[in-house]
Design a protein around this motif. Structure first.
Motif, PDB file in Angstrom:
ATOM      1  N   PRO A  29       0.812  -1.259   0.146  1.00 26.88           N
ATOM      2  CA  PRO A  29      -0.105   0.085  -0.007  1.00 26.88           C
ATOM      3  C   PRO A  29       0.951   1.280   0.032  1.00 26.88           C
ATOM      4  O   PRO A  29       0.380   2.379  -0.606  1.00 26.88           O
ATOM      5  N   LEU A  30       2.130   1.217   0.628  1.00 25.09           N
ATOM      6  CA  LEU A  30       2.716   2.257   0.600  1.00 25.09           C
ATOM      7  C   LEU A  30       3.174   2.899  -0.868  1.00 25.09           C
ATOM      8  O   LEU A  30       3.438   4.083  -1.026  1.00 25.09           O
ATOM      9  N   LEU A  31       3.020   1.952  -1.798  1.00 23.88           N
ATOM     10  CA  LEU A  31       3.509   2.285  -3.093  1.00 23.88           C
ATOM     11  C   LEU A  31       2.664   3.078  -3.875  1.00 23.88           C
ATOM     12  O   LEU A  31       2.254   3.316  -5.039  1.00 23.88           O
ATOM     13  N   ARG A  32       1.105   3.010  -3.211  1.00 27.77           N
ATOM     14  CA  ARG A  32      -0.067   3.511  -3.734  1.00 27.77           C
ATOM     15  C   ARG A  32      -0.538   4.938  -2.940  1.00 27.77           C
ATOM     16  O   ARG A  32      -1.398   5.573  -3.147  1.00 27.77           O
ATOM     17  N   CYS A  33       0.660   5.453  -2.251  1.00 25.01           N
ATOM     18  CA  CYS A  33       0.251   6.687  -1.284  1.00 25.01           C
ATOM     19  C   CYS A  33       1.045   7.816  -2.027  1.00 25.01           C
ATOM     20  O   CYS A  33       2.160   7.823  -2.879  1.00 25.01           O
ATOM     21  N   LEU A  34       0.602   8.862  -1.750  1.00 23.40           N
ATOM     22  CA  LEU A  34       1.020  10.396  -2.069  1.00 23.40           C
ATOM     23  C   LEU A  34       1.142  10.932  -0.743  1.00 23.40           C
ATOM     24  O   LEU A  34       0.506  10.726   0.225  1.00 23.40           O
ATOM     25  N   ILE A  35       2.195  11.903  -0.542  1.00 20.82           N
ATOM     26  CA  ILE A  35       2.337  12.631   0.806  1.00 20.82           C
ATOM     27  C   ILE A  35       1.285  13.848   0.474  1.00 20.82           C
ATOM     28  O   ILE A  35       1.428  14.845  -0.539  1.00 20.82           O
ATOM     29  N   VAL A  36       0.616  14.096   1.453  1.00 19.42           N
ATOM     30  CA  VAL A  36      -0.227  15.212   1.581  1.00 19.42           C
ATOM     31  C   VAL A  36      -0.114  15.770   3.098  1.00 19.42           C
ATOM     32  O   VAL A  36       0.417  15.260   3.811  1.00 19.42           O
ATOM     33  N   GLU A  37      -0.465  17.325   3.056  1.00 16.75           N
ATOM     34  CA  GLU A  37      -0.593  17.602   4.549  1.00 16.75           C
ATOM     35  C   GLU A  37      -1.847  17.811   5.075  1.00 16.75           C
ATOM     36  O   GLU A  37      -2.832  18.109   4.314  1.00 16.75           O
ATOM     37  N   ARG A  38      -1.704  17.108   6.187  1.00 13.49           N
ATOM     38  CA  ARG A  38      -3.098  17.237   6.990  1.00 13.49           C
ATOM     39  C   ARG A  38      -2.695  17.425   8.458  1.00 13.49           C
ATOM     40  O   ARG A  38      -1.841  17.061   9.043  1.00 13.49           O
ATOM     41  N   GLU A  39      -3.479  18.359   8.986  1.00 17.77           N
ATOM     42  CA  GLU A  39      -3.342  18.796  10.480  1.00 17.77           C
ATOM     43  C   GLU A  39      -1.830  19.164  10.889  1.00 17.77           C
ATOM     44  O   GLU A  39      -1.532  19.010  11.832  1.00 17.77           O
ATOM     45  N   GLY A  40      -1.344  19.858   9.918  1.00 21.56           N
ATOM     46  CA  GLY A  40       0.016  20.526  10.100  1.00 21.56           C
ATOM     47  C   GLY A  40       1.116  19.440   9.954  1.00 21.56           C
ATOM     48  O   GLY A  40       2.140  19.938  10.390  1.00 21.56           O
ATOM     49  N   ARG A  41       0.927  18.198   9.359  1.00 23.95           N
ATOM     50  CA  ARG A  41       1.642  17.224   9.263  1.00 23.95           C
ATOM     51  C   ARG A  41       1.717  16.514   7.941  1.00 23.95           C
ATOM     52  O   ARG A  41       0.788  16.620   7.400  1.00 23.95           O
ATOM     53  N   PRO A  42       2.812  15.999   7.367  1.00 31.76           N
ATOM     54  CA  PRO A  42       2.553  15.206   6.154  1.00 31.76           C
ATOM     55  C   PRO A  42       2.082  13.828   6.613  1.00 31.76           C
ATOM     56  O   PRO A  42       2.383  13.097   7.567  1.00 31.76           O
ATOM     57  N   TRP A  43       1.195  13.331   5.594  1.00 32.88           N
ATOM     58  CA  TRP A  43       0.627  11.961   5.762  1.00 32.88           C
ATOM     59  C   TRP A  43       0.784  11.155   4.590  1.00 32.88           C
ATOM     60  O   TRP A  43       1.092  11.617   3.423  1.00 32.88           O
TER      61      TRP A  43
END
Length: 450
Positions: free
Chosen positions: A53-67
């Motif tokens: 699943p980590l290979l299907r993730c993008l990095i986004v900002e949520r609640e002041g932190r990267p997700w």
């Protein structure tokens, strides 16, 4: 409307990823003899995304932190195909890819480069260290080779994105005394970071380079046999040789710490052997005073056995430290920016990381091709890798990658270190240099480092 599934990056993952402006990559090159079907390779990449699943993730900002945000229809893992011109092309391309940043906002944190020739090819696999250590990188490579050579198979798509805490033993999560200790330690450290760390300029370094080389099968076999006879792991013997070499070339005080990254999978029972994971704690190697960088055979093996015993003792007490430190780090997200300022303002180059991947369990013969060699496993996180040695073994050969930058360690010095260490190991494996073996004080199994 609910947010897409995901989880926040742990603080250690944040440190590896940073803000995306500096490389944080690991790379490996598979040298192939035979033919690869392009459609099968694309299918293998798609199956890897379904499996991890980590290979299907993008990095986004949520609640002041990267997700890590899991995408139902993620961007594909990029595959770039380039015509192969010579046996040396992979050296240039892998070094270039090692230093090319990922944009985690738009692409998966993995990519593949295919240097395609008529009868010989190289596959250069690059992953971000935030999701992949050296062991996970080689496992992922093995999956790609297997899937692109075999028949199409159904892969169950995995969606779970467990956090670091989810991987911990239940007893650790339930330990209230540990939680209280972590809370007070983290609060004190956060206060110190807020009060003491001021804005400072980041350090700058020279051009990054790698020195890559391989021992032939005969020499590799003699080295392994001699280590077994002396009840010392090959990793410890090689590490001690490089400690001596660095001290001979750079002086006894230049390198102040020698560390070994340790595979965390034995400490996290809920983490699968083939799960993608990029975090690796380290233990310090303490070789003691070693004179002018040389040692007679008897003296060398005595030191090696003492170093191995000390390393084993440190690994035995590692779990409690790992659980405390990593859980404590999760309480410091509020001062992460202060930690970055402090880290980037400190001068690197006083530490040598000795990373051991051991014997790689990759199949050599497939239906359509043969895996000749696995070369150049390397990593860089931040502005410099200074200094890092990666050791692996495949198809009976030891492979080495020594990385640094021109300012921290001029390449000419790295060449002298390589020559000194190899000369020492060759002398130790020569027939006349084989002393009487002593009983082993501890297990002679090699330390599996990330």
């Amino acid at each position: 409307m609910s947010a897409p599934p995901g989880r926040p990056l742990s603080l250690f993952e944040r440190a590896l990823y940073g803000d995306g402006s500096l490389p944080g990559n690991v790379v490996v090159t598979a040298c192939i003899e035979g033919r690869i079907d392009p459609a099968a390779l694309l299918r293998a990449l798609s199956q890897a995304q379904a499996r991890h699943p980590l290979l299907r993730c993008l990095i986004v900002e949520r609640e002041g932190r990267p997700w890590f945000e899991l995408r139902r229809t993620p961007p594909q893992i990029p595959l770039r195909i380039i015509d192969r011109r010579s046996d040396e092309d992979w050296l240039t391309w892998s070094e270039r890819e090692l230093q090319r940043c990922f944009d985690g906002r738009r692409e998966p944190l993995a990519r593949l480069l295919w240097l395609r020739g008529e009868h010989r090819s190289e596959l250069v696999l690059i992953c971000h260290h935030a999701i992949c250590d050296g062991r996970a990188l080689t496992h992922l490579l093995g999956e790609l080779l297997r899937d692109c050579d075999g028949p199409e198979r159904a892969i169950e798509t995995r969606d779970a994105l467990p956090s670091f805490a989810d991987w911990l033993p239940a007893a650790v999560r339930a330990d209230r005394g540990l939680q209280r200790s972590i809370r007070w330690r983290a609060a004190a450290l956060a206060l110190a970071l807020r009060l003491l760390v001021r804005d400072r300029p980041a350090q700058h370094y020279g051009a990054i380079y790698r020195e890559l080389w391989t021992l032939d099968e005969a020499v590799s076999r003699r080295l392994s046999e001699q280590c077994r006879a002396q009840h010392v792991s090959a990793y410890v013997a090689i590490s001690l040789a490089f400690v001596l070499a660095f001290r001979a070339v750079c002086g006894a005080q230049r390198i102040q710490r020698f560390v070994a990254p340790v595979d965390m999978r034995s400490l996290l029972p809920n983490l699968g052997d083939r799960d993608l994971f990029g975090i690796a704690p380290t233990v310090e190697l303490r070789p003691g005073k070693t004179g002018a960088g040389t040692a007679a055979p008897d003296e060398f093996w005595t030191r090696a056995r003492a170093l191995q015993a000390e390393l084993q003792r440190r690994i035995e007490v590692l779990p409690a430290k790992v659980y405390r430190n990593f859980l404590g780090l999760e309480r410091l997200h509020g001062v992460f920016d202060r930690m970055v300022v402090y880290g980037r303002s400190r001068r690197e180059g006083r530490q040598l990381t000795l990373s051991n991947l051991g014997r790689l369990s990759l199949t050599q013969d497939y239906r359509g091709f043969h895996l000749r060699a696995v070369r150049g496993i390397s990593g860089v996180v931040g502005a410099t890798p200074a200094h890092q040695l990666v050791i692996s073994r495949y198809a009976g050969r030891y492979d080495f990658s020594l990385s640094s930058d021109e300012e921290s360690l001029p390449r000419a010095h790295a060449l002298r270190i390589r020559e000194h260490a190899m000369d020492l190991l060759m002398a130790l494996t020569a027939p006349q240099a084989q002393p009487h073996a002593e009983p082993a004080p501890v297990s002679a199994e090699p330390v599996r480092a990330a």
